[in-house]
Design a protein around this motif. Structure first.
Motif, PDB file in Angstrom:
ATOM      1  N   UNK A 111      11.014  50.145 150.943  1.00  0.00           N
ATOM      2  CA  UNK A 111      11.195  51.493 151.241  1.00  0.00           C
ATOM      3  C   UNK A 111      10.990  52.060 152.377  1.00  0.00           C
ATOM      4  N   UNK A 112       9.817  51.518 153.056  1.00  0.00           N
ATOM      5  CA  UNK A 112       9.236  51.674 154.648  1.00  0.00           C
ATOM      6  C   UNK A 112      10.400  51.382 155.591  1.00  0.00           C
ATOM      7  N   UNK A 113      11.062  50.218 155.232  1.00  0.00           N
ATOM      8  CA  UNK A 113      11.888  49.836 156.163  1.00  0.00           C
ATOM      9  C   UNK A 113      13.348  50.444 155.905  1.00  0.00           C
ATOM     10  N   UNK A 114      13.575  51.006 154.783  1.00  0.00           N
ATOM     11  CA  UNK A 114      15.033  51.666 154.470  1.00  0.00           C
ATOM     12  C   UNK A 114      14.913  52.971 153.693  1.00  0.00           C
ATOM     13  N   UNK A 115      15.472  53.957 154.400  1.00  0.00           N
ATOM     14  CA  UNK A 115      15.055  55.313 153.521  1.00  0.00           C
ATOM     15  C   UNK A 115      16.416  55.692 152.500  1.00  0.00           C
ATOM     16  N   UNK A 116      17.251  54.715 152.367  1.00  0.00           N
ATOM     17  CA  UNK A 116      18.539  54.880 151.449  1.00  0.00           C
ATOM     18  C   UNK A 116      18.259  54.144 150.380  1.00  0.00           C
ATOM     19  N   UNK A 117      18.989  54.346 149.302  1.00  0.00           N
ATOM     20  CA  UNK A 117      19.032  53.372 148.216  1.00  0.00           C
ATOM     21  C   UNK A 117      19.165  51.837 148.519  1.00  0.00           C
ATOM     22  N   UNK A 118      18.282  51.090 147.847  1.00  0.00           N
ATOM     23  CA  UNK A 118      17.826  49.772 148.163  1.00  0.00           C
ATOM     24  C   UNK A 118      17.914  48.945 146.931  1.00  0.00           C
ATOM     25  N   UNK A 119      18.314  47.742 147.397  1.00  0.00           N
ATOM     26  CA  UNK A 119      18.009  46.608 146.016  1.00  0.00           C
ATOM     27  C   UNK A 119      17.101  45.507 146.982  1.00  0.00           C
ATOM     28  N   UNK A 120      15.886  45.634 146.064  1.00  0.00           N
ATOM     29  CA  UNK A 120      14.963  44.276 146.554  1.00  0.00           C
ATOM     30  C   UNK A 120      15.159  43.195 145.744  1.00  0.00           C
ATOM     31  N   UNK A 121      15.203  42.059 146.293  1.00  0.00           N
ATOM     32  CA  UNK A 121      15.693  40.673 145.505  1.00  0.00           C
ATOM     33  C   UNK A 121      14.312  39.821 146.139  1.00  0.00           C
ATOM     34  N   UNK A 122      13.568  39.485 145.078  1.00  0.00           N
ATOM     35  CA  UNK A 122      12.358  38.644 145.250  1.00  0.00           C
ATOM     36  C   UNK A 122      12.532  37.289 144.669  1.00  0.00           C
ATOM     37  N   UNK A 123      12.874  36.376 145.280  1.00  0.00           N
ATOM     38  CA  UNK A 123      13.366  34.939 144.818  1.00  0.00           C
ATOM     39  C   UNK A 123      12.160  34.079 144.910  1.00  0.00           C
ATOM     40  N   UNK A 124      11.230  33.968 143.741  1.00  0.00           N
ATOM     41  CA  UNK A 124      10.046  33.059 143.840  1.00  0.00           C
ATOM     42  C   UNK A 124      10.255  32.168 142.696  1.00  0.00           C
TER      43      UNK A 124
END
Length: 243
Positions: A111-124
């Protein structure tokens, strides 16, 4: 001088980094079962001013970690917890504490990096996919077994799926059991993210990856985006500074 030790504790191991006034001095991995990695962590600095922890481990593991850190440096660690909101990022869970704090911190960093709609993919260990609206509302997410968990399930629950070959993840049809398993897992991981993104066609989100398998997944998916390996740490800093 202000030294801050930050830890991102998963289910089996942890990543850590040591910062001085915001600059990373050192980083490494820690496992409670590995004396060498424990020694490396405890010898990383003679003193520390603050210790911040993101942890999805159980209560006993957290208690052991807290005791070890307090004994070594005399500093009580601060453990981040998932709230209903941090800044303009708002949680969709009725009980926010039930969301893994690593997911929340990754979303904070994104959110801090991108102020628009964003999809966060955490592949662990698990593949998590979370959507955040342009106004900061968590739209919901998905938790899917990661590559290692998928492979382990096949090996544990089938008698004839066995292989020793070292095979990379790829999307081409496999011509051996090893390729069929690894490529099948790749198809499942890429397919999961693709379905989510295809469902967002009317308002395509920015795409941010993190996690140990994040860069490989980004390359296989081939839809652009950014790979930010320390996104959870970025979110941890934001949450620690929040009022």
């Amino acid at each position: 001088m202000s030294l801050c030790l930050q830890l991102d504790v998963g289910n089996s191991s942890a990543k850590w980094r040591l910062l001085e006034q915001g600059d990373v001095l050192s980083r490494g991995r820690y496992s409670a079962a590995d004396a060498n990695t424990q020694r490396e962590l405890l010898e990383s600095t003679a003193s520390v001013d603050q210790i911040w922890v993101s942890s999805v481990a159980g209560g006993d593991t957290e208690a052991e970690l807290r005791e070890m850190l307090e004994q070594r440096w005399g500093v009580t660690p601060w453990f981040a917890r998932t709230p209903a909101a941090t800044g303009d990022l708002r949680n969709s869970y009725a009980d926010p504490a039930r969301m893994g704090v690593d997911r929340w911190l990754a979303m904070l960093g994104a959110r801090a990096r991108c102020g628009k709609r964003v999809c966060v993919v955490d592949a662990g260990s698990a593949l998590t996919i979370d959507l955040i609206s342009a106004t900061g509302q968590h739209e919901g997410g998905y938790i899917i077994p990661g590559p290692a968990l998928m492979e382990r399930a096949l090996l544990l629950d089938t008698d004839r799926v066995r292989f020793t070959d070292e095979v990379s993840y790829d999307l081409a049809p496999g011509s051996s059991t090893a390729e069929a398993v690894r490529h099948g897992i790749a198809v499942a991981q890429v397919g999961s993210v693709s379905i989510v993104l295809d469902g967002c066609a009317s308002e395509p989100p920015a795409l941010i990856f993190c996690g140990g398998a994040g860069q490989v997944l980004q390359q296989l998916l081939d839809r652009g985006g950014e790979f930010i390996p320390e996104l959870v740490f970025e979110g941890l800093e934001i949450m620690a500074a929040a009022p």
